[in-house]
Design a protein around this motif. Sequence first.
Motif, PDB file in Angstrom:
ATOM      1  N   UNK A  61     -60.667  36.061   6.194  1.00 15.59           N
ATOM      2  CA  UNK A  61     -61.783  36.804   6.101  1.00 15.59           C
ATOM      3  C   UNK A  61     -62.489  36.683   7.770  1.00 15.59           C
ATOM      4  N   UNK A  62     -62.707  35.682   8.419  1.00 16.27           N
ATOM      5  CA  UNK A  62     -62.967  35.286   9.588  1.00 16.27           C
ATOM      6  C   UNK A  62     -62.430  36.133  10.409  1.00 16.27           C
ATOM      7  N   UNK A  63     -61.391  36.168  10.473  1.00 14.09           N
ATOM      8  CA  UNK A  63     -60.465  36.966  11.678  1.00 14.09           C
ATOM      9  C   UNK A  63     -60.839  38.491  11.377  1.00 14.09           C
ATOM     10  N   UNK A  64     -60.803  39.046  10.151  1.00 11.85           N
ATOM     11  CA  UNK A  64     -61.448  40.354   9.953  1.00 11.85           C
ATOM     12  C   UNK A  64     -62.703  40.755  10.332  1.00 11.85           C
ATOM     13  N   UNK A  77     -53.968  39.163  12.106  1.00 11.64           N
ATOM     14  CA  UNK A  77     -53.775  38.478  10.791  1.00 11.64           C
ATOM     15  C   UNK A  77     -52.099  38.287  10.792  1.00 11.64           C
ATOM     16  N   UNK A  78     -51.740  39.504  10.832  1.00 18.26           N
ATOM     17  CA  UNK A  78     -50.071  39.519  10.982  1.00 18.26           C
ATOM     18  C   UNK A  78     -49.246  38.702  12.001  1.00 18.26           C
ATOM     19  N   UNK A  79     -50.069  38.631  12.954  1.00 11.67           N
ATOM     20  CA  UNK A  79     -49.367  38.033  14.304  1.00 11.67           C
ATOM     21  C   UNK A  79     -49.566  36.678  14.167  1.00 11.67           C
ATOM     22  N   UNK A  80     -50.611  36.186  13.837  1.00 14.27           N
ATOM     23  CA  UNK A  80     -50.914  34.669  13.941  1.00 14.27           C
ATOM     24  C   UNK A  80     -51.400  33.963  12.643  1.00 14.27           C
ATOM     25  N   UNK A  81     -52.066  34.851  11.475  1.00 14.17           N
ATOM     26  CA  UNK A  81     -52.054  34.178  10.338  1.00 14.17           C
ATOM     27  C   UNK A  81     -52.914  33.291  10.412  1.00 14.17           C
TER      28      UNK A  81
END
Length: 81
Positions: A61-64, A77-81
């Motif tokens: 959620x924070x990344x998004x 998210x896909x690259x780093x999780x």
Amino acid sequence: MIIKTASKRFMEYGYESVSLLQIAEECQVSKPAIYYHFISKPELFNVAVTTVLNQVHRHISRILQEAEHLEEGLVTVAEHG
């Protein structure tokens, strides 16, 4: 500390392979101390898994939220999780 240790062990070795005694020893507490907080291994597993999933949810959620565009956030998210 118990939840963190249990989460780590369950993820590493799986539910069946981990005993409450192993978790207690790693936490440097007694097995009855684990039972003071959790009535059973399944309950501890449930709390451990729920805790990890909540942490993952907060992280994603924070990344998004920090991303300028949804696509950019999803790629991060896909690259780093």
